[in-house]
Design a protein around this motif. Sequence first.
Motif, mmCIF file in Angstrom:
data_model
loop_
_atom_site.group_PDB
_atom_site.id
_atom_site.type_symbol
_atom_site.label_atom_id
_atom_site.label_comp_id
_atom_site.label_asym_id
_atom_site.label_seq_id
_atom_site.Cartn_x
_atom_site.Cartn_y
_atom_site.Cartn_z
ATOM 1 N N LEU A 213 0.736 -1.023 -0.238
ATOM 2 C CA LEU A 213 0.147 -0.184 0.151
ATOM 3 C C LEU A 213 0.792 1.327 0.140
ATOM 4 O O LEU A 213 1.963 1.082 0.404
ATOM 5 C CB LEU A 213 -1.210 0.110 1.598
ATOM 6 C CG LEU A 213 -2.112 -1.114 1.735
ATOM 7 C CD1 LEU A 213 -2.224 -1.078 2.837
ATOM 8 C CD2 LEU A 213 -3.234 -1.004 0.427
ATOM 9 N N SER A 214 0.402 2.517 -0.688
ATOM 10 C CA SER A 214 1.096 3.225 -0.193
ATOM 11 C C SER A 214 0.545 4.133 0.277
ATOM 12 O O SER A 214 -0.212 3.451 2.195
ATOM 13 C CB SER A 214 0.706 4.913 -1.456
ATOM 14 O OG SER A 214 -1.211 4.887 -1.327
ATOM 15 N N LYS A 215 1.688 5.012 1.102
ATOM 16 C CA LYS A 215 1.298 5.610 3.055
ATOM 17 C C LYS A 215 -0.152 6.478 3.041
ATOM 18 O O LYS A 215 -0.277 6.133 3.472
ATOM 19 C CB LYS A 215 1.949 6.329 2.496
ATOM 20 C CG LYS A 215 2.279 7.056 4.881
ATOM 21 C CD LYS A 215 3.626 8.423 4.633
ATOM 22 C CE LYS A 215 3.359 9.367 6.149
ATOM 23 N NZ LYS A 215 3.768 9.872 6.079
ATOM 24 N N ASP A 216 -0.850 7.105 1.792
ATOM 25 C CA ASP A 216 -2.136 7.267 1.728
ATOM 26 C C ASP A 216 -2.890 6.506 2.261
ATOM 27 O O ASP A 216 -3.943 6.757 2.815
ATOM 28 C CB ASP A 216 -2.400 8.012 1.143
ATOM 29 C CG ASP A 216 -1.224 9.843 1.153
ATOM 30 O OD1 ASP A 216 -0.557 9.295 2.114
ATOM 31 O OD2 ASP A 216 -1.407 10.316 -0.108
ATOM 32 N N ASP A 217 -2.503 5.609 1.328
ATOM 33 C CA ASP A 217 -3.954 4.147 1.559
ATOM 34 C C ASP A 217 -3.780 3.928 2.474
ATOM 35 O O ASP A 217 -4.749 2.984 3.571
ATOM 36 C CB ASP A 217 -3.510 3.253 0.075
ATOM 37 C CG ASP A 217 -3.786 3.728 -1.398
ATOM 38 O OD1 ASP A 217 -3.917 4.601 -1.223
ATOM 39 O OD2 ASP A 217 -3.405 2.881 -1.807
ATOM 40 N N VAL A 223 -8.533 5.078 8.790
ATOM 41 C CA VAL A 223 -9.635 6.081 9.257
ATOM 42 C C VAL A 223 -10.658 5.237 9.190
ATOM 43 O O VAL A 223 -11.673 5.209 9.364
ATOM 44 C CB VAL A 223 -8.926 7.116 8.204
ATOM 45 C CG1 VAL A 223 -10.582 7.842 8.496
ATOM 46 C CG2 VAL A 223 -8.338 7.258 8.814
ATOM 47 N N ALA A 224 -10.845 3.562 7.562
ATOM 48 C CA ALA A 224 -11.837 3.434 7.187
ATOM 49 C C ALA A 224 -12.114 2.414 8.559
ATOM 50 O O ALA A 224 -12.962 2.952 8.569
ATOM 51 C CB ALA A 224 -11.880 2.902 6.093
ATOM 52 N N LYS A 299 -9.403 -1.053 -0.317
ATOM 53 C CA LYS A 299 -8.547 -1.099 -0.075
ATOM 54 C C LYS A 299 -7.398 -1.412 -0.927
ATOM 55 O O LYS A 299 -6.591 -2.169 -1.082
ATOM 56 C CB LYS A 299 -7.794 -0.315 0.786
ATOM 57 C CG LYS A 299 -8.216 0.849 1.479
ATOM 58 C CD LYS A 299 -7.943 2.265 0.447
ATOM 59 C CE LYS A 299 -8.311 3.210 0.983
ATOM 60 N NZ LYS A 299 -8.019 4.381 -0.210
ATOM 61 N N ILE A 300 -8.108 -3.061 -0.340
ATOM 62 C CA ILE A 300 -7.535 -4.586 -1.187
ATOM 63 C C ILE A 300 -8.545 -5.121 -1.622
ATOM 64 O O ILE A 300 -8.980 -6.111 -0.840
ATOM 65 C CB ILE A 300 -5.874 -4.978 0.150
ATOM 66 C CG1 ILE A 300 -4.864 -4.036 1.363
ATOM 67 C CG2 ILE A 300 -5.815 -6.844 -0.156
ATOM 68 C CD1 ILE A 300 -4.939 -4.603 2.468
ATOM 69 N N LYS A 301 -8.035 -5.385 -2.946
ATOM 70 C CA LYS A 301 -9.052 -6.078 -3.872
ATOM 71 C C LYS A 301 -8.619 -7.314 -3.509
ATOM 72 O O LYS A 301 -10.017 -7.755 -3.360
ATOM 73 C CB LYS A 301 -8.779 -5.807 -5.022
ATOM 74 C CG LYS A 301 -9.175 -4.561 -5.917
ATOM 75 C CD LYS A 301 -10.485 -3.325 -5.505
ATOM 76 C CE LYS A 301 -10.761 -1.891 -5.235
ATOM 77 N NZ LYS A 301 -11.610 -1.281 -5.067
ATOM 78 N N ASP A 302 -8.251 -8.080 -3.605
ATOM 79 C CA ASP A 302 -7.504 -9.642 -3.410
ATOM 80 C C ASP A 302 -8.079 -9.676 -2.343
ATOM 81 O O ASP A 302 -7.749 -11.186 -1.883
ATOM 82 C CB ASP A 302 -6.604 -10.412 -3.911
ATOM 83 C CG ASP A 302 -5.709 -9.701 -3.160
ATOM 84 O OD1 ASP A 302 -5.348 -9.061 -2.423
ATOM 85 O OD2 ASP A 302 -4.648 -9.897 -3.686
ATOM 86 N N PHE A 303 -7.778 -9.413 -0.609
ATOM 87 C CA PHE A 303 -8.423 -9.736 -0.019
ATOM 88 C C PHE A 303 -9.627 -10.205 0.467
ATOM 89 O O PHE A 303 -10.659 -9.811 0.168
ATOM 90 C CB PHE A 303 -8.791 -8.770 1.783
ATOM 91 C CG PHE A 303 -8.659 -8.758 3.183
ATOM 92 C CD1 PHE A 303 -7.855 -9.771 3.270
ATOM 93 C CD2 PHE A 303 -9.933 -8.910 3.150
ATOM 94 C CE1 PHE A 303 -7.547 -9.741 5.060
ATOM 95 C CE2 PHE A 303 -10.314 -8.968 4.604
ATOM 96 C CZ PHE A 303 -8.901 -9.253 5.539
ATOM 97 N N LYS A 304 -9.925 -11.582 0.987
ATOM 98 C CA LYS A 304 -10.709 -12.510 0.679
ATOM 99 C C LYS A 304 -11.853 -12.517 2.022
ATOM 100 O O LYS A 304 -13.132 -11.916 2.248
ATOM 101 C CB LYS A 304 -10.814 -14.038 1.079
ATOM 102 C CG LYS A 304 -10.352 -14.484 -0.845
ATOM 103 C CD LYS A 304 -9.970 -15.504 -0.851
ATOM 104 C CE LYS A 304 -8.968 -15.634 -2.630
ATOM 105 N NZ LYS A 304 -8.225 -14.955 -3.024
ATOM 106 N N GLU A 305 -11.228 -12.599 3.250
ATOM 107 C CA GLU A 305 -12.116 -12.594 4.084
ATOM 108 C C GLU A 305 -11.295 -12.296 5.644
ATOM 109 O O GLU A 305 -9.893 -12.705 6.255
ATOM 110 C CB GLU A 305 -12.931 -13.809 4.661
ATOM 111 C CG GLU A 305 -12.255 -14.724 4.696
ATOM 112 C CD GLU A 305 -13.333 -16.221 4.658
ATOM 113 O OE1 GLU A 305 -14.636 -16.021 5.379
ATOM 114 O OE2 GLU A 305 -12.959 -17.597 4.515
#
Length: 389
Positions: A213-217, A223-224, A299-305
Amino acid sequence: MDDKFRDFCQEFSNAFSGDTVKKLRFLLHDHLPVGELSQKHYTGMSLFNYLKSKGHIAYNDITLMSEIADVTKNNDAKASVKKYKESVGDQYDDSCPCEASLSLQRKTLYKAMTAITEDAGGDLYTLITFYNLGPRHFTNKWDLVFHLEKELELNTQAKLAKFAQRLHTGPRTILLGEEDQGASEGLPAANVGVTQAAALSEKPQVTHLNIDLSKDDLLELLVALSEWVKDEGNIYMLKLLLAHFSVISVGEIEKAEDPFDLFNLLIAPGLISRKNIDLIIQVFSLCGWYDAADVIREKIKDFKEIVKGMEITEFSQFRQNVIVFGRMLGINKIKKICQWYRIAVNQIKDEWDLLVELDSRDILESEGFIWKLKRNGMEKEANVLQKGI
């Protein structure tokens, strides 16, 4: 200021319109006389006007309303509180001059009530039958519990226990802290606490994410997740777990008022990074916050669960046991423990807040605490804390 405060009260009461105003009446039972609550055409605004007249709320102290918004997880109410505090600015005083807040028992009862079933043959029907209410017709649990509190005064341990025993496993466990949390999963009720702790070493392994991830991501993700915890989780559970890490000072954990403040503490010592958030995933698995996976996937599209009961590598066996232990505490057990250590029950938000306090005093791991638990009929709880250590 009066106009602004009145407008806020109206906006807040609008968040509890229709049948949801019954929840408001229930939560205010400790602060308003029964006669006022029994008014046939009561509204949220009429209740708040009375609270104001008695000094329970004021333009610079809406602690009670803020707690109601949090306990009910009412997003509209939360938004109105946030908006009002921002509009008042420096004139708002968090020192609580009104000294009015929800009691631990009221919050515990509310949590149990939300789990009560209203379907045919469910808890509502069982209670109506048990209390021999005869021709009375209660179409919802909030009117029923108001009637029971008004007529039977459910304010003693004996009466509360009698009420709880008519309920199914979920709400009964919340009220009494019985060790049957796993009954719905086919676990033996009497041994579920020990079973949960022992099973931790037999769970699926952690899946290490291949991320960059980028620092901003990373900050946006934190935050989320912080917002998710504020809405659905519990900041005290976070504090309890993060106290495991000696590289994070106790003072920093204690003064943190937002989950983001706690998450942010993990970055400097390298506990999480742009390439590794395994620690956070383990925290959410331990706490049972599986639905937060949706936030991570943004933020991490391939994250499953977030795997239920995954192998925990970042936390000691004791920290894992403490989470299981906390789930075994009902209101009566919380009161007992508070009395042992002269902790004011009305200053404790919930069981996790209590455990944070005990942990900060080095009580949780002490032999004296284990001895007190066993001597006072909480041997199963004591065994859970000691399991595998």
